[in-house]
Scaffold this active site. Structure first.
Site, PDB file in Angstrom:
ATOM      1  N   THR A   1       1.424  -5.113   4.054  1.00  0.00           N
ATOM      2  CA  THR A   1       1.256  -5.358   5.636  1.00  0.00           C
ATOM      3  C   THR A   1       0.676  -6.853   5.515  1.00  0.00           C
ATOM      4  OG1 THR A   1      -0.909  -4.475   5.568  1.00  0.00           O
ATOM      5  CG2 THR A   1       0.679  -2.994   6.305  1.00  0.00           C
ATOM      6  N   ASP A   2      -0.045  -7.354   4.461  1.00  0.00           N
ATOM      7  CA  ASP A   2      -0.628  -8.537   4.644  1.00  0.00           C
ATOM      8  C   ASP A   2       0.288  -9.762   5.014  1.00  0.00           C
ATOM      9  OD1 ASP A   2      -3.117  -7.337   4.087  1.00  0.00           O
ATOM     10  OD2 ASP A   2      -3.430  -8.045   2.085  1.00  0.00           O
TER      11      ASP A   2
ATOM     12  N   SER B   1       1.271  -7.592  -1.218  1.00  0.00           N
ATOM     13  CA  SER B   1       2.078  -8.666  -0.636  1.00  0.00           C
ATOM     14  C   SER B   1       1.369  -9.939  -0.563  1.00  0.00           C
ATOM     15  CB  SER B   1       2.675  -8.287   0.714  1.00  0.00           C
ATOM     16  OG  SER B   1       1.588  -8.265   1.564  1.00  0.00           O
TER      17      SER B   1
ATOM     18  N   THR C   1       0.876  -1.279  -0.177  1.00  0.00           N
ATOM     19  CA  THR C   1       0.158  -0.073   0.070  1.00  0.00           C
ATOM     20  C   THR C   1       0.780   1.282  -0.030  1.00  0.00           C
ATOM     21  OG1 THR C   1      -1.747  -0.997   1.207  1.00  0.00           O
ATOM     22  CG2 THR C   1      -1.797   1.241   1.409  1.00  0.00           C
TER      23      THR C   1
HETATM   24  N1  ASP Z   1      -2.592  -5.790   0.385  1.00  0.00           N
HETATM   25  C1  ASP Z   1      -1.835  -4.825   0.834  1.00  0.00           C
HETATM   26  C2  ASP Z   1      -0.419  -5.637   0.715  1.00  0.00           C
HETATM   27  O1  ASP Z   1      -0.326  -6.347   1.707  1.00  0.00           O
HETATM   28  C3  ASP Z   1      -2.096  -4.276   2.042  1.00  0.00           C
HETATM   29  C4  ASP Z   1      -1.034  -3.412   2.665  1.00  0.00           C
HETATM   30  O2  ASP Z   1      -0.018  -3.082   2.262  1.00  0.00           O
HETATM   31  O3  ASP Z   1      -1.335  -2.646   3.634  1.00  0.00           O
HETATM   32  O4  ASP Z   1       0.385  -5.208  -0.130  1.00  0.00           O
END
Ligand code: ASP
Length: 340
Positions: free
Chosen positions: A95-96, A64, A18
């Site tokens: 974050t995932d 991710s 993100t």
């Molecule tokens: N879907 C995103 C990822 O993991 C979520 C994030 O970055 O917060 O790439």
């Protein structure tokens, strides 16, 4: 406190997530070059208090959710290639699956003697309201000045040991926690780094252990789990399994279930018991429902997160060790992932 030394140089690797995403008709999506453009508009990144940094963005950054062990190796290779040239590393990541990558890198980067700080954000850097700016500035500062020779996650004013971290919140800026180990650092008006909790520096040579993609599985037990399904899953080519059991590591005392577990253990499938409770340390002897698993040959994951246990299995199997060594090392603390 962080002792600011301007001569530090940091390698910032953007894999996607993100933090670097752009808004599209289908929601946020990865986009190359976007992060550098957003950083240029923020004066803090060129403030003389910031360490020197080189930003390297993947040509095809990813969400991710698409991370694979090949990507872990790719990240490791970037760090290896630049290891001597830089004082610290920042990895920008979604974050995932950040906790999985942080855990995997903690094992793969053998004899790490420099900080590797992984961060990301819940809102992209280019959005007016975001958590990316703070996370990125502080991650670069931590990589330059924390002197913690570990793979860490920096998020929302806290520095966590990477292999102790878990994503616990998909909405709040406080997305991560380290339920079974204290934070290594906290950022407020003062920056507090708890060096006494960090791993020691080493004089051994840095080495990257690549991941060869063994067949590692994971099952979360639940009331009504189909033993038929389980019986099919716990067979070759499966080599090792993280069994997420209840509480202290309890599972049904059902003979059909236990037979499947015993058979798998006999066929050299290594089973590691981790708790479904984020805050817990597996103690299979606490209840008869746990003792049965231990008697069947299941190994205790102690207070390891399921993410760390999975990554540790990927790492140990990639080293092509005999099963007896893998079982011994699983209950040893290799990178601060386990309280022994
Ligand atoms: N879907 C995103 C990822 O993991 C979520 C994030 O970055 O917060 O790439």
């Amino acid at each position: 406190m962080l002792a600011i030394q301007k001569s530090k140089s940091i390698f910032v690797l953007c894999t996607g997530g993100t933090i670097s995403m752009q808004r599209t008709g289908k929601g946020y999506a990865p986009s190359s070059g976007h992060l550098a453009a957003a950083m240029e508009k923020i004066p803090e990144f060129s403030n003389p208090d910031m360490p020197n940094y080189t930003l390297y963005e993947y040509e095809n950054p990813i969400d991710s959710a698409n991370m694979t062990p090949q990507h872990w190796v790719q990240i490791g290779e970037h760090i290896q290639k630049n290891y001597e040239k830089y004082d610290g590393f920042v990895v920008l990541h979604g974050t995932d699956t950040m906790a999985y990558t942080a855990s995997a890198l903690s094992f793969m980067l053998e004899n790490l003697n420099k900080p590797v700080i992984i961060t990301g954000s819940q809102l992209p850097l280019y959005e007016t309201r975001n958590d990316a700016r703070e996370n990125l500035i502080n991650a670069i500062l931590m990589a330059g000045h924390s002197r913690i020779p570990e793979v860490c996650i920096y998020f929302n004013n806290k520095l966590f040991r990477g292999n102790r971290s878990k994503k616990l919140d998909a909405n709040s800026f406080a997305a991560f926690a380290s339920p079974n180990f204290p934070a290594l650092g906290k950022v407020g008006t003062d920056v507090v780094i708890r060096h006494h909790l960090a791993r020691l520096t080493t004089t051994e040579n840095f080495n990257l252990q690549k991941i060869s993609e063994p067949n590692i599985g994971s099952v979360r037990i639940f009331p009504g789990i189909s033993y038929d399904m389980l019986s099919h899953y716990l067979r070759s080519p499966l080599q090792a399994l993280v069994l997420e059991a209840y509480g202290f590591g309890n599972a049904p005392q059902d003979e059909t279930f236990l037979k499947i577990i015993r058979r798998a253990v006999k066929e050299n499938i290594v089973i590691v018991n981790c708790s479904q409770c984020p805050t817990a340390k597996v103690k299979m002897s606490a209840y008869a429902a746990g003792s049965a698993l231990s008697e069947a040959g299941v190994i205790s994951g102690g207070d390891m997160t399921a993410e760390a246990a999975l990554a540790k299995l990927f790492y140990l199997y990639s080293k092509a060790l005999p099963i007896s060594d893998i079982k011994r090392l699983l209950i040893e603390d290799l990178r601060g992932e386990l309280t022994v």
